[in-house]
Design a protein around this motif. Structure first.
Motif, PDB file in Angstrom:
ATOM      1  N   ARG A 462       0.925  -1.103  -0.153  1.00  0.00           N
ATOM      2  CA  ARG A 462       0.127  -0.014  -0.162  1.00  0.00           C
ATOM      3  C   ARG A 462       0.913   1.387   0.143  1.00  0.00           C
ATOM      4  O   ARG A 462       1.881   1.293   0.755  1.00  0.00           O
ATOM      5  CB  ARG A 462      -1.000   0.033   1.071  1.00  0.00           C
ATOM      6  N   LYS A 463       0.503   2.168  -0.792  1.00  0.00           N
ATOM      7  CA  LYS A 463       1.064   3.739  -0.745  1.00  0.00           C
ATOM      8  C   LYS A 463       0.222   4.392   0.243  1.00  0.00           C
ATOM      9  O   LYS A 463      -1.129   4.174   0.490  1.00  0.00           O
ATOM     10  CB  LYS A 463       0.876   4.218  -2.134  1.00  0.00           C
ATOM     11  N   PRO A 464       0.867   5.314   0.966  1.00  0.00           N
ATOM     12  CA  PRO A 464       0.175   6.102   1.857  1.00  0.00           C
ATOM     13  C   PRO A 464      -0.919   6.796   1.181  1.00  0.00           C
ATOM     14  O   PRO A 464      -0.645   7.487   0.056  1.00  0.00           O
ATOM     15  CB  PRO A 464       1.557   6.987   2.641  1.00  0.00           C
ATOM     16  N   THR A 465      -2.013   6.832   2.097  1.00  0.00           N
ATOM     17  CA  THR A 465      -3.086   7.990   1.743  1.00  0.00           C
ATOM     18  C   THR A 465      -2.964   8.835   2.446  1.00  0.00           C
ATOM     19  O   THR A 465      -2.738   9.016   3.793  1.00  0.00           O
ATOM     20  CB  THR A 465      -4.213   6.823   1.616  1.00  0.00           C
ATOM     21  N   LYS A 466      -4.073  10.012   2.395  1.00  0.00           N
ATOM     22  CA  LYS A 466      -4.464  11.060   3.101  1.00  0.00           C
ATOM     23  C   LYS A 466      -5.591  10.683   3.802  1.00  0.00           C
ATOM     24  O   LYS A 466      -6.599  10.155   3.212  1.00  0.00           O
ATOM     25  CB  LYS A 466      -4.444  12.493   2.310  1.00  0.00           C
ATOM     26  N   PRO A 467      -5.820  11.154   5.074  1.00  0.00           N
ATOM     27  CA  PRO A 467      -7.181  10.947   5.879  1.00  0.00           C
ATOM     28  C   PRO A 467      -8.366  11.817   4.989  1.00  0.00           C
ATOM     29  O   PRO A 467      -8.024  12.982   4.382  1.00  0.00           O
ATOM     30  CB  PRO A 467      -7.027  11.633   7.110  1.00  0.00           C
ATOM     31  N   ALA A 468      -9.537  11.192   5.073  1.00  0.00           N
ATOM     32  CA  ALA A 468     -10.469  12.004   4.271  1.00  0.00           C
ATOM     33  C   ALA A 468     -10.839  13.326   5.166  1.00  0.00           C
ATOM     34  O   ALA A 468     -10.585  13.285   6.396  1.00  0.00           O
ATOM     35  CB  ALA A 468     -12.025  11.094   4.186  1.00  0.00           C
ATOM     36  N   ALA A 469     -11.311  14.275   4.502  1.00  0.00           N
ATOM     37  CA  ALA A 469     -12.018  15.410   5.282  1.00  0.00           C
ATOM     38  C   ALA A 469     -13.013  14.746   6.243  1.00  0.00           C
ATOM     39  O   ALA A 469     -13.852  14.301   5.773  1.00  0.00           O
ATOM     40  CB  ALA A 469     -12.394  16.354   4.360  1.00  0.00           C
ATOM     41  N   VAL A 470     -12.815  15.690   7.262  1.00  0.00           N
ATOM     42  CA  VAL A 470     -13.746  15.217   8.436  1.00  0.00           C
ATOM     43  C   VAL A 470     -15.108  15.755   8.139  1.00  0.00           C
ATOM     44  O   VAL A 470     -15.455  17.021   7.888  1.00  0.00           O
ATOM     45  CB  VAL A 470     -13.408  15.677   9.696  1.00  0.00           C
ATOM     46  N   PHE A 471     -16.380  14.980   8.287  1.00  0.00           N
ATOM     47  CA  PHE A 471     -17.687  15.320   7.976  1.00  0.00           C
ATOM     48  C   PHE A 471     -17.957  16.302   9.123  1.00  0.00           C
ATOM     49  O   PHE A 471     -18.000  16.176  10.144  1.00  0.00           O
ATOM     50  CB  PHE A 471     -18.555  14.065   7.920  1.00  0.00           C
ATOM     51  N   ASP A 472     -18.735  17.135   8.675  1.00  0.00           N
ATOM     52  CA  ASP A 472     -19.116  18.498   9.384  1.00  0.00           C
ATOM     53  C   ASP A 472     -20.422  18.030  10.336  1.00  0.00           C
ATOM     54  O   ASP A 472     -21.645  18.144   9.558  1.00  0.00           O
ATOM     55  CB  ASP A 472     -19.299  19.911   8.770  1.00  0.00           C
ATOM     56  N   VAL A 473     -20.440  17.272  11.277  1.00  0.00           N
ATOM     57  CA  VAL A 473     -21.701  16.776  11.710  1.00  0.00           C
ATOM     58  C   VAL A 473     -22.493  17.834  12.450  1.00  0.00           C
ATOM     59  O   VAL A 473     -21.852  18.723  13.122  1.00  0.00           O
ATOM     60  CB  VAL A 473     -21.389  15.460  12.959  1.00  0.00           C
ATOM     61  N   PRO A 474     -23.770  17.754  12.495  1.00  0.00           N
ATOM     62  CA  PRO A 474     -24.623  18.888  13.191  1.00  0.00           C
ATOM     63  C   PRO A 474     -24.541  18.519  14.652  1.00  0.00           C
ATOM     64  O   PRO A 474     -24.508  17.107  15.122  1.00  0.00           O
ATOM     65  CB  PRO A 474     -26.026  18.785  12.910  1.00  0.00           C
ATOM     66  N   ASP A 475     -24.799  19.207  15.757  1.00  0.00           N
ATOM     67  CA  ASP A 475     -24.852  19.166  17.142  1.00  0.00           C
ATOM     68  C   ASP A 475     -26.100  18.304  17.381  1.00  0.00           C
ATOM     69  O   ASP A 475     -26.127  17.196  18.200  1.00  0.00           O
ATOM     70  CB  ASP A 475     -25.034  20.330  17.741  1.00  0.00           C
ATOM     71  N   PHE A 476     -27.148  18.432  16.578  1.00  0.00           N
ATOM     72  CA  PHE A 476     -28.385  17.650  16.685  1.00  0.00           C
ATOM     73  C   PHE A 476     -28.628  16.839  15.345  1.00  0.00           C
ATOM     74  O   PHE A 476     -28.984  17.515  14.275  1.00  0.00           O
ATOM     75  CB  PHE A 476     -29.613  18.485  17.235  1.00  0.00           C
ATOM     76  N   ILE A 477     -28.580  15.419  15.417  1.00  0.00           N
ATOM     77  CA  ILE A 477     -28.920  14.854  14.184  1.00  0.00           C
ATOM     78  C   ILE A 477     -30.145  14.782  13.824  1.00  0.00           C
ATOM     79  O   ILE A 477     -31.026  14.614  14.518  1.00  0.00           O
ATOM     80  CB  ILE A 477     -28.338  13.297  14.415  1.00  0.00           C
ATOM     81  N   PRO A 478     -30.445  15.105  12.402  1.00  0.00           N
ATOM     82  CA  PRO A 478     -31.938  15.159  12.151  1.00  0.00           C
ATOM     83  C   PRO A 478     -33.048  13.981  12.348  1.00  0.00           C
ATOM     84  O   PRO A 478     -33.944  14.290  12.768  1.00  0.00           O
ATOM     85  CB  PRO A 478     -31.661  15.291  10.487  1.00  0.00           C
ATOM     86  N   TRP A 479     -32.261  12.799  12.271  1.00  0.00           N
ATOM     87  CA  TRP A 479     -33.183  11.585  12.318  1.00  0.00           C
ATOM     88  C   TRP A 479     -33.085  11.126  14.043  1.00  0.00           C
ATOM     89  O   TRP A 479     -34.132  10.345  14.241  1.00  0.00           O
ATOM     90  CB  TRP A 479     -32.874  10.458  11.498  1.00  0.00           C
ATOM     91  N   ALA A 480     -32.555  11.938  14.786  1.00  0.00           N
ATOM     92  CA  ALA A 480     -32.230  11.401  16.441  1.00  0.00           C
ATOM     93  C   ALA A 480     -33.354  12.089  16.920  1.00  0.00           C
ATOM     94  O   ALA A 480     -33.977  12.997  16.607  1.00  0.00           O
ATOM     95  CB  ALA A 480     -31.029  11.228  16.603  1.00  0.00           C
TER      96      ALA A 480
END
Length: 617
Positions: A462-480
């Motif tokens: 394997r060749k090194p990869t970069k971490p994916a951009a962190v997903f911007d999660v909301p404080d309150f999850i719409p379906w929760a």
């Protein structure tokens, strides 16, 4: 049983559940596995037993066994992993070596190099002044390093080294702080707070998820935000702490149950239902929550992922064996799951595919418990691409050919560049072997006879990869469900007793009768008759199956099942699932996983026979 072979499938498949084009499964790849070093082992925990002879650098000794041992994940540079262990035999103060005592968190080098003191490990929590570690919580499992590299989750605590990397020489005991995590659950914030279980830090280092047990033994899962509270004025913990705020209860209040009775009085399956069971972490980008969800096939426990915003659910494991601890790569393209696949541990009860999860209403706890036998766990690390099990692709065992007496434990982890995996193992010990057990106890090959070890797998090509951009999660999850302090638990849908028909997606019916226990109100007996039932057009089920659960009045974790089965599967495979004369009786306790059974339950798949384990094995 070896892992099933890779699929010879078309280049692209369409996954209707996720709406994604799914690529051809990857080929097996070369993997090297080595053991990482730990402090020297001594046989006595007496004060002063860790002598200069035992450890010339006076940096601590450990014992042969420690039930709370656990490795975690990598620092961002990929050159260190966190490990929770117990130092024993330390001398008394003012000897400088006296700080190496009790349960502590260390960093271990993964690149063969050493810290300036000459050790390949460094203790992060040893010698931290009491003023810097007020109200330290005793729960110190599932260590996790934040992406910043300056903080770590240590059970119900946050280790903070300010601006210094945990791995740097600048991170010293005097500038290290350990803060407890507090979950306010009363309206005024008073009291001891909630009791989180198995906490996992989100990739953004600000949010986290956790599970907890309710009073009736059920399990719920939450998602919240960490907020530093330097001077709390409520709650039993009055030291500087991190509060869990903006808490979400991870259930969809408007969505369907996974199995329910419709308005026409028939059973319906809802694979799109969101029911987050035991939390297992997050995807590499943090856009999905990983969890053990409701079974899709009888007795087959799997890992699911639900998107934090859209609520889209996907099943990422489907092999009949039991899947549990799991970790995603930081580039979001792979995951490593601890799984019993290859051991045949679950095939006798779950190997016959295409059976809907109807009897699971009474068998679910027993089916989950049989994955272990006391301290023997049948887990090994399995590497799978992000799209999960499909066709006959069931991933690749990371440590193929290794000693099965060394069992995989929670949690595995990827290096940030995706080229390494770390996991830890425990050796089988009594009573899972030896004595009256038919299996002999193995001899440890680890230094000092240790029965735990940390393993590093290098993905050679394997060749090194970069971490994916962190997903911007909301404080309150719409379906929760927002769950502020003082909230009451929402009512869950309960399948009512009665006789119902479940129509196969492709063909046939399953006529099921659900009988409740008159004392507890819980389901007691489930009986099903299958008539050419098929959900996929490939597996067709005929026959009858019935299971009765007898509760233990003093132990809610004990399952006792009386089981009869006479099922025949046709289609892409020829299969049977049958009990012997007198049926099959199983007793197992979920906390100890001691298997005890009478009679037989046997599953046969294309002529290969899978029988239940021997008692105690």
């Amino acid at each position: 049983m070896a892992l099933l072979p890779l699929a010879a499938v078309a280049l692209l498949l369409f996954n209707a559940a996720s709406g994604q084009r799914v690529p051809k499964p990857p080929r097996p790849e070369p993997i090297d596995v080595v053991e990482l070093p730990l402090p020297p082992v001594i046989s006595s925990d007496a004060v002063g037993a860790c002598t200069k002879k035992a450890n010339p650098r006076r940096t601590g000794c450990i014992g042969q066994d420690f039930v709370d041992f656990q490795s975690g994940d990598f620092t961002p540079d990929g050159n260190h992993v966190v490990v929770n262990l117990e130092f024993i035999g330390a001398p008394v103060a003012p000897d400088p070596a006296s700080i190496y005592t009790g349960e502590q968190l260390i960093l271990v080098k993964t690149n063969g190099k050493k810290f300036p003191n000459g050790d390949p490990w460094k203790c992060l929590t040893c010698g931290v002044p009491a003023a810097n570690a007020q109200a330290l919580d005793p729960e110190r499992d599932y260590p996790h390093v934040a992406r910043s590299g300056t903080k770590a989750l240590w059970g119900h605590n946050i280790i903070d080294c300010g601006d210094a990397l945990l791995s740097s020489d600048a991170c010293t005991p005097n500038n290290t702080f350990i803060y407890p995590i507090f979950w306010p659950v009363t309206p005024d914030g008073s009291g001891a707070g909630g009791v989180p279980r198995e906490m996992r830090l989100h990739p953004d280092d600000v949010h986290m998820g956790w599970s907890s047990f309710t009073a009736n033994g059920g399990q719920n899962t939450y998602f919240g935000r960490l907020e530093f509270n330097p001077d709390p004025s409520s709650g039993d913990v009055r030291a500087p702490r991190y509060d869990l705020v903006d808490v979400n209860f991870l259930a969809d209040p408007t969505g369907p149950a996974s199995l329910m009775v419709n308005d026409q009085g028939e059973l319906e399956q809802h694979p799109e239902a969101i029911r987050v069971g035991e939390l297992r972490g997050f995807s590499g980008a943090g856009d999905e929550i990983l969890y053990i969800g409701p079974t899709r096939e009888a007795n087959n426990h799997d890992i699911f992922a639900v998107h934090v915003v859209t609520g889209k659910v996907r099943r990422i494991t489907s092999h009949p064996e039991y899947a549990d601890p799991v970790a995603f790569s930081h580039d979001n393209n792979w995951f490593c799951v601890m799984d019993t696949r290859g051991s045949d541990r679950q095939m006798w009860m779950a190997g016959m595919r295409g059976i809907p999860p109807l009897i699971d209403g009474v068998t679910v706890m027993a089916a989950a418990s049989t994955r272990n036998n006391y301290h023997r766990r049948f887990f090994q690390p399995i590497l799978i691409d992000r799209y999960g099990d499909r066709g006959s692709y069931f991933g690749q065992q990371v440590n193929a050919g290794s000693d099965p007496n060394w069992n995989g434990r929670a949690d595995p982890a990827f290096s940030y560049d995706g080229t390494k995996i770390v996991y830890w193992q425990a050796l089988v010990t009594s009573p899972a072997c030896g004595g009256v057990n038919p299996l002999p106890c193995p001899t440890s090959t680890a230094q000092g006879g240790r029965v735990y070890r940390v393993m590093l797998a290098r993905l050679k090509n394997r060749k090194p990869t970069k971490p994916a951009a962190v997903f911007d999660v909301p404080d309150f999850i719409p379906w929760a469900i927002p769950f502020p302090p003082g909230s009451e638990y929402p009512e869950e849908y309960v399948l009512p007793p009665g006789t119902y028909t479940l129509r196969g997606t492709v063909s046939g019916t399953a006529n099921a009768t659900f009988v409740e226990n008159p004392t507890t109100g819980a389901l007691q007996t489930i009986s099903v008759e299958y008539d050419n039932y098929s959900d996929d057009g490939e597996h067709v089920i005929n026959g009858v199956e019935s299971v009765t659960s007898t509760p233990n009045p003093t132990n809610p974790w004990m399952s006792h099942l009386d089981w009869t089965s006479d099922l025949v599967g046709t289609g892409v495979v020829e299969a049977t699932k049958k009990t012997g004369p007198g049926g099959f009786q199983l007793s197992i306790e979920a906390m100890t996983n001691a298997f005890n059974a009478n009679g037989t339950l046997t599953t046969t798949i294309d002529g290969v026979v899978y029988r239940q384990p021997a008692n105690g094995a």
